[in-house]
Motif scaffolding. Structure first.
Motif, PDB file in Angstrom:
ATOM      1  N   TYR A 110       0.846  -1.192   0.000  1.00 11.27           N
ATOM      2  CA  TYR A 110       0.000   0.000   0.000  1.00 11.27           C
ATOM      3  C   TYR A 110       0.881   1.241   0.000  1.00 11.27           C
ATOM      4  CZ  TYR A 110      -3.564  -3.368   1.388  1.00 11.27           C
ATOM      5  OH  TYR A 110      -4.415  -4.447   1.431  1.00 11.27           O
ATOM      6  N   PRO A 111       0.385   2.340  -0.554  1.00  6.80           N
ATOM      7  CA  PRO A 111      -0.972   2.581  -1.051  1.00  6.80           C
ATOM      8  C   PRO A 111      -1.209   1.898  -2.399  1.00  6.80           C
ATOM      9  CG  PRO A 111       0.399   4.457  -1.544  1.00  6.80           C
ATOM     10  CD  PRO A 111       1.238   3.522  -0.728  1.00  6.80           C
ATOM     11  N   LEU A 112      -2.488   1.719  -2.752  1.00 13.99           N
ATOM     12  CA  LEU A 112      -2.828   1.218  -4.074  1.00 13.99           C
ATOM     13  C   LEU A 112      -2.424   2.251  -5.122  1.00 13.99           C
ATOM     14  CD1 LEU A 112      -6.347  -0.305  -3.326  1.00 13.99           C
ATOM     15  CD2 LEU A 112      -4.131  -1.475  -3.372  1.00 13.99           C
ATOM     16  N   ARG A 113      -2.045   1.767  -6.307  1.00 20.06           N
ATOM     17  CA  ARG A 113      -1.589   2.666  -7.367  1.00 20.06           C
ATOM     18  C   ARG A 113      -2.609   2.760  -8.498  1.00 20.06           C
ATOM     19  NH1 ARG A 113       1.909   0.008  -3.715  1.00 20.06           N
ATOM     20  NH2 ARG A 113       4.102   0.397  -4.188  1.00 20.06           N
ATOM     21  N   ARG A 114      -2.666   3.945  -9.126  1.00 21.04           N
ATOM     22  CA  ARG A 114      -3.449   4.076 -10.366  1.00 21.04           C
ATOM     23  C   ARG A 114      -2.705   3.390 -11.499  1.00 21.04           C
ATOM     24  NH1 ARG A 114      -7.726   7.438  -9.911  1.00 21.04           N
ATOM     25  NH2 ARG A 114      -7.745   8.960  -8.222  1.00 21.04           N
ATOM     26  N   SER A 115      -1.396   3.556 -11.540  1.00 17.85           N
ATOM     27  CA  SER A 115      -0.504   2.886 -12.490  1.00 17.85           C
ATOM     28  C   SER A 115       0.762   2.514 -11.736  1.00 17.85           C
ATOM     29  CB  SER A 115      -0.167   3.792 -13.671  1.00 17.85           C
ATOM     30  OG  SER A 115      -1.310   4.118 -14.430  1.00 17.85           O
ATOM     31  N   PHE A 116       1.605   1.701 -12.382  1.00 17.15           N
ATOM     32  CA  PHE A 116       2.872   1.315 -11.763  1.00 17.15           C
ATOM     33  C   PHE A 116       4.006   1.822 -12.651  1.00 17.15           C
ATOM     34  CE2 PHE A 116       6.395  -1.324 -10.485  1.00 17.15           C
ATOM     35  CZ  PHE A 116       6.212  -1.465  -9.117  1.00 17.15           C
ATOM     36  N   TYR A 117       4.936   2.565 -12.044  1.00 16.77           N
ATOM     37  CA  TYR A 117       6.046   3.176 -12.777  1.00 16.77           C
ATOM     38  C   TYR A 117       7.337   2.531 -12.286  1.00 16.77           C
ATOM     39  CZ  TYR A 117       2.191   6.532 -12.932  1.00 16.77           C
ATOM     40  OH  TYR A 117       0.949   7.120 -13.053  1.00 16.77           O
ATOM     41  N   THR A 118       7.951   1.707 -13.128  1.00 15.61           N
ATOM     42  CA  THR A 118       9.082   0.904 -12.676  1.00 15.61           C
ATOM     43  C   THR A 118      10.256   1.757 -12.212  1.00 15.61           C
ATOM     44  OG1 THR A 118       9.915   0.714 -14.958  1.00 15.61           O
ATOM     45  CG2 THR A 118       8.433  -1.021 -14.174  1.00 15.61           C
ATOM     46  N   TRP A 119      10.542   2.874 -12.892  1.00 14.09           N
ATOM     47  CA  TRP A 119      11.686   3.700 -12.522  1.00 14.09           C
ATOM     48  C   TRP A 119      11.461   4.420 -11.198  1.00 14.09           C
ATOM     49  CZ3 TRP A 119       8.188   4.872 -16.317  1.00 14.09           C
ATOM     50  CH2 TRP A 119       7.455   6.065 -16.164  1.00 14.09           C
ATOM     51  N   SER A 120      10.216   4.802 -10.921  1.00 11.19           N
ATOM     52  CA  SER A 120       9.909   5.493  -9.671  1.00 11.19           C
ATOM     53  C   SER A 120       9.903   4.534  -8.481  1.00 11.19           C
ATOM     54  CB  SER A 120       8.555   6.198  -9.774  1.00 11.19           C
ATOM     55  OG  SER A 120       8.253   6.906  -8.588  1.00 11.19           O
ATOM     56  N   GLU A 121       9.359   3.336  -8.696  1.00 10.29           N
ATOM     57  CA  GLU A 121       9.296   2.342  -7.632  1.00 10.29           C
ATOM     58  C   GLU A 121      10.643   1.647  -7.423  1.00 10.29           C
ATOM     59  OE1 GLU A 121       6.539   1.392  -5.814  1.00 10.29           O
ATOM     60  OE2 GLU A 121       4.860   2.313  -6.902  1.00 10.29           O
ATOM     61  N   GLY A 122      11.506   1.687  -8.452  1.00 11.14           N
ATOM     62  CA  GLY A 122      12.792   1.012  -8.345  1.00 11.14           C
ATOM     63  C   GLY A 122      12.676  -0.493  -8.410  1.00 11.14           C
ATOM     64  N   ALA A 123      11.643  -0.986  -9.101  1.00 11.26           N
ATOM     65  CA  ALA A 123      11.416  -2.432  -9.163  1.00 11.26           C
ATOM     66  C   ALA A 123      10.730  -2.806 -10.463  1.00 11.26           C
ATOM     67  CB  ALA A 123      10.567  -2.896  -7.985  1.00 11.26           C
ATOM     68  N   VAL A 124      11.036  -3.997 -10.930  1.00  8.04           N
ATOM     69  CA  VAL A 124      10.419  -4.566 -12.130  1.00  8.04           C
ATOM     70  C   VAL A 124       9.479  -5.684 -11.694  1.00  8.04           C
ATOM     71  CG1 VAL A 124      10.875  -5.746 -14.333  1.00  8.04           C
ATOM     72  CG2 VAL A 124      12.452  -3.992 -13.503  1.00  8.04           C
ATOM     73  N   LEU A 125       8.466  -5.965 -12.487  1.00 11.75           N
ATOM     74  CA  LEU A 125       7.541  -7.056 -12.179  1.00 11.75           C
ATOM     75  C   LEU A 125       8.310  -8.372 -12.073  1.00 11.75           C
ATOM     76  CD1 LEU A 125       4.703  -6.215 -14.747  1.00 11.75           C
ATOM     77  CD2 LEU A 125       5.324  -5.027 -12.640  1.00 11.75           C
TER      78      LEU A 125
END
Length: 272
Positions: free
Chosen positions: A116-131
């Protein structure tokens, strides 16, 4: 479908829950925490269907039911770890500044980022993680992309570890395939077991499908490495109801037995 263990009473139900919780922690993957931060929304990146992304199909009944049940199972299984994010049908932007570098998987799992929090979208560069893992459930409009183009996009272009496709519609031939990206960067197909199941090394889970005759859905199901099934919310509730009913029956039998014992004692006392 694998038969669920019979529950006799609250004590046994508690033991079953405790046993599963022990296994859940035993098999839970270990991973580093990402170096980014949870990002709900970045201005300028669309998060609804008008976004400039590849065409997607509307969910049909089989597709929708499969997604809802599967998401619920994974979400409940990984809820004990605050750094596992489970998403469904969110836009995933994987190259900063390029709105065309976007996908919307049916189900995806990310390790190392806060749930959490829930995301509207997922941004890999901002989160620092890939699926870590992606699941696509085949529909007429996207099946060709899922089988071919998305294998390259997810595993090579994005760096996803594992990608699975599954056909939930029973009127169509069964299709359940998975691919894994090796440490070398090569893509290999995941070899099924004798029953057609695929093991996710990333998630430490088995995945197998079963035919649900009442809904006509070929349902993909997760289970632990030792074969213990991850129940659906409906199954879990049914197990609870059955266990409580058995516990009540046992309590009534015990009360009836105690009453009979007291009656016999009273008879003996009166005779003496």
């Amino acid at each position: 479908m694998r038969d669920m263990p019979a529950l006799i009473g609250k004590g046994e139900m508690m033991n079953t829950v405790t046993d599963f919780a022990f296994k859940q922690r035993k098999y839970m993957p270990v991973f580093p925490i990402a170096n980014g931060k949870p990002t709900i929304y970045i201005e300028g990146y669309p998060y609804e269907d008008e976004a400039p992304m590849p065409a997607t199909a509307s969910d049909n009944g089989w597709h929708g039911l499969q997604i809802n049940i599967f998401y619920d199972q994974l979400f409940r299984y990984f809820r004990i770890n605050d750094y596992v994010h489970i998403g469904n049908d969110n836009f995933i932007y994987y190259e900063e500044g390029d709105l065309t570098k976007v996908v919307a998987p049916d189900i995806f799992v990310v390790f190392g980022v806060k749930k959490y929090p829930l995301r509207r979208s997922f941004y890999t560069w901002s989160e620092g993680a890939v699926l870590v893992a992606v699941f696509e459930f085949l529909s007429d409009a996207t099946a060709v992309q899922d089988r071919h183009e998305k294998v390259r996009v997810y595993l090579q272009e994005m760096g996803v570890q594992e990608f699975f496709i599954h056909q939930p519609e029973m009127d169509k031939p069964a299709e359940f395939f998975g691919w894994r990206r090796c440490a070398s960067g090569d893509i290999v197909e995941i070899v099924p077991d004798a029953a057609g199941g695929l093991f996710s090394e990333a998630l430490k889970l088995w995945f197998r499908w079963e035919e649900q005759l009442d809904t006509h859905v070929r349902l993909l199901r997760p289970s632990l490495p030792d074969g213990t099934p991850i129940t659906t919310s409906t199954e879990e509730e049914q197990l609870r109801i059955e266990a409580e009913a058995r516990a009540e029956e046992e309590a009534e039998r015990r009360q009836a037995l105690e009453a009979e014992v007291e009656r016999l004692r009273a008879q003996l006392s009166n005779r003496s």
